[in-house]
Design a protein around this motif. Sequence first.
Motif, PDB file in Angstrom:
ATOM      1  N   GLU A 167       0.815  -1.208   0.000  1.00 42.53           N
ATOM      2  CA  GLU A 167       0.000   0.000   0.000  1.00 42.53           C
ATOM      3  C   GLU A 167       0.851   1.262   0.000  1.00 42.53           C
ATOM      4  OE1 GLU A 167       0.508  -2.100   2.376  1.00 42.53           O
ATOM      5  OE2 GLU A 167       1.151  -1.042   4.158  1.00 42.53           O
ATOM      6  N   GLY A 168       2.187   1.101  -0.011  1.00 43.27           N
ATOM      7  CA  GLY A 168       3.081   2.236   0.148  1.00 43.27           C
ATOM      8  C   GLY A 168       3.579   2.306   1.574  1.00 43.27           C
ATOM      9  N   CYS A 169       4.311   3.373   1.875  1.00 43.75           N
ATOM     10  CA  CYS A 169       4.917   3.471   3.206  1.00 43.75           C
ATOM     11  C   CYS A 169       4.911   4.925   3.672  1.00 43.75           C
ATOM     12  CB  CYS A 169       6.331   2.906   3.166  1.00 43.75           C
ATOM     13  SG  CYS A 169       7.515   3.965   2.298  1.00 43.75           S
ATOM     14  N   TYR A 170       5.481   5.165   4.816  1.00 47.48           N
ATOM     15  CA  TYR A 170       5.522   6.539   5.351  1.00 47.48           C
ATOM     16  C   TYR A 170       6.372   7.444   4.468  1.00 47.48           C
ATOM     17  CZ  TYR A 170       5.945  10.362   8.723  1.00 47.48           C
ATOM     18  OH  TYR A 170       5.902  11.585   9.332  1.00 47.48           O
ATOM     19  N   HIS A 171       7.421   6.878   3.848  1.00 49.10           N
ATOM     20  CA  HIS A 171       8.247   7.663   2.932  1.00 49.10           C
ATOM     21  C   HIS A 171       7.447   8.079   1.693  1.00 49.10           C
ATOM     22  CE1 HIS A 171      11.497   6.184   5.441  1.00 49.10           C
ATOM     23  NE2 HIS A 171      12.350   6.954   4.806  1.00 49.10           N
ATOM     24  N   CYS A 172       6.508   7.238   1.258  1.00 46.12           N
ATOM     25  CA  CYS A 172       5.629   7.593   0.130  1.00 46.12           C
ATOM     26  C   CYS A 172       4.755   8.788   0.508  1.00 46.12           C
ATOM     27  CB  CYS A 172       4.697   6.445  -0.223  1.00 46.12           C
ATOM     28  SG  CYS A 172       5.457   4.991  -0.908  1.00 46.12           S
ATOM     29  N   LEU A 173       4.323   8.782   1.755  1.00 48.35           N
ATOM     30  CA  LEU A 173       3.400   9.793   2.278  1.00 48.35           C
ATOM     31  C   LEU A 173       4.137  11.090   2.625  1.00 48.35           C
ATOM     32  CD1 LEU A 173       0.486  10.161   3.576  1.00 48.35           C
ATOM     33  CD2 LEU A 173       1.417   9.149   5.640  1.00 48.35           C
ATOM     34  N   ASP A 241       8.696   6.508  -7.120  1.00 51.11           N
ATOM     35  CA  ASP A 241      10.086   6.925  -6.861  1.00 51.11           C
ATOM     36  C   ASP A 241      10.437   6.890  -5.372  1.00 51.11           C
ATOM     37  OD1 ASP A 241       8.396   8.952  -6.139  1.00 51.11           O
ATOM     38  OD2 ASP A 241       9.674  10.565  -6.896  1.00 51.11           O
ATOM     39  N   CYS A 242       9.659   6.141  -4.589  1.00 51.69           N
ATOM     40  CA  CYS A 242       9.923   6.109  -3.145  1.00 51.69           C
ATOM     41  C   CYS A 242      11.213   5.356  -2.842  1.00 51.69           C
ATOM     42  CB  CYS A 242       8.754   5.454  -2.410  1.00 51.69           C
ATOM     43  SG  CYS A 242       9.111   5.172  -0.677  1.00 51.69           S
ATOM     44  N   PRO A 243      12.154   5.985  -2.140  1.00 53.91           N
ATOM     45  CA  PRO A 243      13.436   5.315  -1.846  1.00 53.91           C
ATOM     46  C   PRO A 243      13.285   4.121  -0.926  1.00 53.91           C
ATOM     47  CG  PRO A 243      13.269   7.389  -0.649  1.00 53.91           C
ATOM     48  CD  PRO A 243      12.090   7.340  -1.571  1.00 53.91           C
ATOM     49  N   ASN A 244      12.304   4.174  -0.017  1.00 51.62           N
ATOM     50  CA  ASN A 244      12.121   3.078   0.950  1.00 51.62           C
ATOM     51  C   ASN A 244      11.442   1.873   0.295  1.00 51.62           C
ATOM     52  OD1 ASN A 244      12.324   2.044   3.650  1.00 51.62           O
ATOM     53  ND2 ASN A 244      10.135   2.437   3.918  1.00 51.62           N
ATOM     54  N   CYS A 245      10.439   2.120  -0.547  1.00 47.47           N
ATOM     55  CA  CYS A 245       9.717   1.023  -1.195  1.00 47.47           C
ATOM     56  C   CYS A 245      10.583   0.323  -2.241  1.00 47.47           C
ATOM     57  CB  CYS A 245       8.440   1.524  -1.861  1.00 47.47           C
ATOM     58  SG  CYS A 245       7.100   1.787  -0.696  1.00 47.47           S
ATOM     59  N   SER A 246      11.492   1.051  -2.880  1.00 44.04           N
ATOM     60  CA  SER A 246      12.305   0.437  -3.926  1.00 44.04           C
ATOM     61  C   SER A 246      13.502  -0.311  -3.331  1.00 44.04           C
ATOM     62  CB  SER A 246      12.784   1.475  -4.927  1.00 44.04           C
ATOM     63  OG  SER A 246      13.515   2.471  -4.254  1.00 44.04           O
TER      64      SER A 246
END
Length: 248
Positions: A167-173, A241-246
Amino acid sequence: MDNPSLERYSRQILVPGFDLEAQERLERSRIVLVGCGGLGVPLALYLVGMGIGEITVVDHDRIEASNLPRQVAYTETDIGLLKVEVLAERLRAMNSQVKVFSETGLFDTDSGGDLVAGKDLVVDATDNHEARLAIDVVSRKAGLPWVMASAVQMAGQIVAFSKEREEGCYHCLAPGIDRELVGACARLGVLSPVVGAVAMEQALKIIAILTDIIPARWGSLDVIDYRNNERRTLQLTRRSDCPNCSMS
Ligand SMILES: [Zn+2]
């Protein structure tokens, strides 16, 4: 489960959907609670009261007079003492069946790895953007879900992230977060029952995840406005482009 435990937890075991099995699942659960302030204190009291298996409380602050209206485990004679030490002592006195550990310091990517090892869930009760970024990174590496909440004035927000972060992460948000509102309680204030209400919603989400009694709504951000009695839910999505999700 022995008879004293059955008696102790009888009211919650009676709730349809929360049965003996859910209670036992809760008693096998181990969590890390970061922040022992307005959210962390009521969260810890209720989770330990309900019989969670193990809790590690993390904070670096000392108790001040301005904490007392919300952080209801602390008393006037505790002012100046370390929050984690006082809270851990109260929690142990509340429920001797729960393993309570305390860690004095900040939660960061260096200290976090060891703290979350072998746990089931991480709880953010910090009101601190850097700590949340660290919880996001550390829990993702450890393959753990985490639950974030915040409260200011008469409003609150709550969201849970799964271990997979589909669902994504806090870094996405994070790019969309109003930094002005993070850590704003000291500047903008908060009503004590508001932070207590948000903590209770967060506690319910944590219990639901640990025991599976209510389907988890991962990445579903609840935004609650108590002044106007309004509630919205925003579904987060993963940012490409989220650094944490990638991160693999
Ligand atoms: Zn992300």
